[in-house]
Motif scaffolding. Structure first.
Motif, PDB file in Angstrom:
ATOM      1  N   LEU A 155     -10.547  -2.445   4.290  1.00  0.00           N
ATOM      2  CA  LEU A 155      -9.818  -2.028   3.096  1.00  0.00           C
ATOM      3  C   LEU A 155      -8.663  -1.161   3.600  1.00  0.00           C
ATOM      4  O   LEU A 155      -8.860  -0.314   4.485  1.00  0.00           O
ATOM      5  CB  LEU A 155     -10.782  -1.181   2.274  1.00  0.00           C
ATOM      6  N   LEU A 156      -7.456  -1.359   3.074  1.00  0.00           N
ATOM      7  CA  LEU A 156      -6.306  -0.545   3.472  1.00  0.00           C
ATOM      8  C   LEU A 156      -5.891   0.317   2.283  1.00  0.00           C
ATOM      9  O   LEU A 156      -5.737  -0.187   1.171  1.00  0.00           O
ATOM     10  CB  LEU A 156      -5.145  -1.458   3.885  1.00  0.00           C
ATOM     11  N   GLN A 157      -5.768   1.630   2.530  1.00  0.00           N
ATOM     12  CA  GLN A 157      -5.392   2.545   1.449  1.00  0.00           C
ATOM     13  C   GLN A 157      -4.253   3.441   1.886  1.00  0.00           C
ATOM     14  O   GLN A 157      -4.131   3.780   3.062  1.00  0.00           O
ATOM     15  CB  GLN A 157      -6.570   3.477   1.076  1.00  0.00           C
ATOM     16  N   GLU A 158      -3.465   3.885   0.910  1.00  0.00           N
ATOM     17  CA  GLU A 158      -2.493   4.944   1.162  1.00  0.00           C
ATOM     18  C   GLU A 158      -3.263   6.223   1.477  1.00  0.00           C
ATOM     19  O   GLU A 158      -4.317   6.486   0.881  1.00  0.00           O
ATOM     20  CB  GLU A 158      -1.642   5.154  -0.094  1.00  0.00           C
ATOM     21  N   TYR A 159      -2.763   7.012   2.422  1.00  0.00           N
ATOM     22  CA  TYR A 159      -3.378   8.304   2.717  1.00  0.00           C
ATOM     23  C   TYR A 159      -2.977   9.295   1.632  1.00  0.00           C
ATOM     24  O   TYR A 159      -1.783   9.474   1.355  1.00  0.00           O
ATOM     25  CB  TYR A 159      -2.914   8.798   4.087  1.00  0.00           C
ATOM     26  N   ILE A 160      -3.957   9.922   1.011  1.00  0.00           N
ATOM     27  CA  ILE A 160      -3.698  10.945  -0.001  1.00  0.00           C
ATOM     28  C   ILE A 160      -3.840  12.312   0.666  1.00  0.00           C
ATOM     29  O   ILE A 160      -4.940  12.698   1.067  1.00  0.00           O
ATOM     30  CB  ILE A 160      -4.713  10.843  -1.170  1.00  0.00           C
ATOM     31  N   GLU A 161      -2.724  13.029   0.803  1.00  0.00           N
ATOM     32  CA  GLU A 161      -2.760  14.331   1.483  1.00  0.00           C
ATOM     33  C   GLU A 161      -3.605  15.320   0.682  1.00  0.00           C
ATOM     34  O   GLU A 161      -3.360  15.527  -0.506  1.00  0.00           O
ATOM     35  CB  GLU A 161      -1.330  14.861   1.655  1.00  0.00           C
ATOM     36  N   SER A 162      -4.626  15.864   1.308  1.00  0.00           N
ATOM     37  CA  SER A 162      -5.527  16.775   0.591  1.00  0.00           C
ATOM     38  C   SER A 162      -6.040  17.864   1.523  1.00  0.00           C
ATOM     39  O   SER A 162      -7.050  18.508   1.217  1.00  0.00           O
ATOM     40  CB  SER A 162      -6.698  15.979   0.024  1.00  0.00           C
ATOM     41  N   VAL A 220       0.846  -1.205   0.000  1.00  0.00           N
ATOM     42  CA  VAL A 220       0.000   0.000   0.000  1.00  0.00           C
ATOM     43  C   VAL A 220       0.879   1.252   0.000  1.00  0.00           C
ATOM     44  O   VAL A 220       0.629   2.206  -0.733  1.00  0.00           O
ATOM     45  CB  VAL A 220      -0.962  -0.025   1.205  1.00  0.00           C
ATOM     46  N   GLY A 221       1.917   1.249   0.810  1.00  0.00           N
ATOM     47  CA  GLY A 221       2.904   2.330   0.802  1.00  0.00           C
ATOM     48  C   GLY A 221       2.473   3.584   1.544  1.00  0.00           C
ATOM     49  O   GLY A 221       1.332   3.727   1.965  1.00  0.00           O
ATOM     50  N   GLY A 222       3.414   4.502   1.678  1.00  0.00           N
ATOM     51  CA  GLY A 222       3.157   5.764   2.371  1.00  0.00           C
ATOM     52  C   GLY A 222       3.354   5.628   3.867  1.00  0.00           C
ATOM     53  O   GLY A 222       3.325   4.520   4.408  1.00  0.00           O
ATOM     54  N   VAL A 223       3.566   6.763   4.535  1.00  0.00           N
ATOM     55  CA  VAL A 223       3.769   6.748   5.989  1.00  0.00           C
ATOM     56  C   VAL A 223       2.425   6.554   6.687  1.00  0.00           C
ATOM     57  O   VAL A 223       2.268   5.665   7.519  1.00  0.00           O
ATOM     58  CB  VAL A 223       4.432   8.070   6.454  1.00  0.00           C
ATOM     59  N   SER A 224       1.447   7.387   6.313  1.00  0.00           N
ATOM     60  CA  SER A 224       0.113   7.269   6.898  1.00  0.00           C
ATOM     61  C   SER A 224      -0.752   6.368   6.018  1.00  0.00           C
ATOM     62  O   SER A 224      -0.639   6.413   4.796  1.00  0.00           O
ATOM     63  CB  SER A 224      -0.542   8.643   6.998  1.00  0.00           C
ATOM     64  N   GLN A 225      -1.594   5.582   6.649  1.00  0.00           N
ATOM     65  CA  GLN A 225      -2.494   4.715   5.884  1.00  0.00           C
ATOM     66  C   GLN A 225      -3.911   4.825   6.454  1.00  0.00           C
ATOM     67  O   GLN A 225      -4.110   5.157   7.621  1.00  0.00           O
ATOM     68  CB  GLN A 225      -1.995   3.270   5.904  1.00  0.00           C
ATOM     69  N   VAL A 226      -4.892   4.574   5.566  1.00  0.00           N
ATOM     70  CA  VAL A 226      -6.299   4.702   5.938  1.00  0.00           C
ATOM     71  C   VAL A 226      -6.916   3.297   5.967  1.00  0.00           C
ATOM     72  O   VAL A 226      -6.760   2.532   5.020  1.00  0.00           O
ATOM     73  CB  VAL A 226      -7.044   5.596   4.917  1.00  0.00           C
TER      74      VAL A 226
END
Ligand SMILES: Nc1ncnc2c1ncn2[C@@H]1O[C@H](COP(=O)(O)OP(=O)(O)OP(=O)(O)O)[C@@H](O)[C@H]1O
Ligand SMILES: [Mg+2]
Length: 110
Positions: A57-64, A15-21
């Motif tokens: 469901l695990l997602q990468e956090y998209i900074e917005s 999934v990647g990224g530091v923060s995850q959703v």
């Protein structure tokens, strides 16, 4: 679904990224949607859900900055759009959770 902590690590890497959703599959209106900012937090939470038989469901956090667009499409045509802004201290922009809707247009690229 996964078994053993090794596969949790693989999933987190994929999934990647530091923060995850993490999203519970049964949720709506932002309920059951969580952000976790550390790897050990994501790992331990996934393991807890798995043990309890809760599907997520695990997602990468998209900074917005807590903003998203709601876009209504009829056929292949965009007919209406607005932007939603999350309440202070939250990343979820759901109106039902205190988010604010403001008129907005999207670009051709978007
Ligand atoms: N991967 C992500 N990165 C950043 N923000 C996210 C992400 N996923 C969700 N969000 C924010 O959280 C809000 C709630 O997430 P989402 O829309 O997936 O759940 P929901 O509203 O409960 O479900 P549904 O839209 O299917 O009814 C989104 O509107 C968005 O503001
Ligand atoms: Mg939503």
């Amino acid at each position: 679904m996964f078994s053993g902590s090794g596969s949790v690590d693989l999933l987190i890497d994929k999934v990647g990224g530091v923060s995850q959703v993490i999203k519970q599959l049964t949720g709506s209106q932002g309920v059951g949607v969580s952000i976790i900012d550390t790897r050990r937090g994501v790992k331990s939470t996934l393991e807890s859900f798995s043990k309890s038989g809760i599907r997520v469901l695990l997602q990468e956090y998209i900074e917005s900055s807590g903003r998203d667009f709601r876009v209504f499409v009829v056929g292949n045509k965009v007919v209406a759009t607005y932007q939603r802004i999350a309440p202070r201290g939250d990343f979820r922009a759901n109106i039902s959770g205190g988010g604010k809707g403001v008129p907005a247009k999207i670009t051709k690229g978007e």
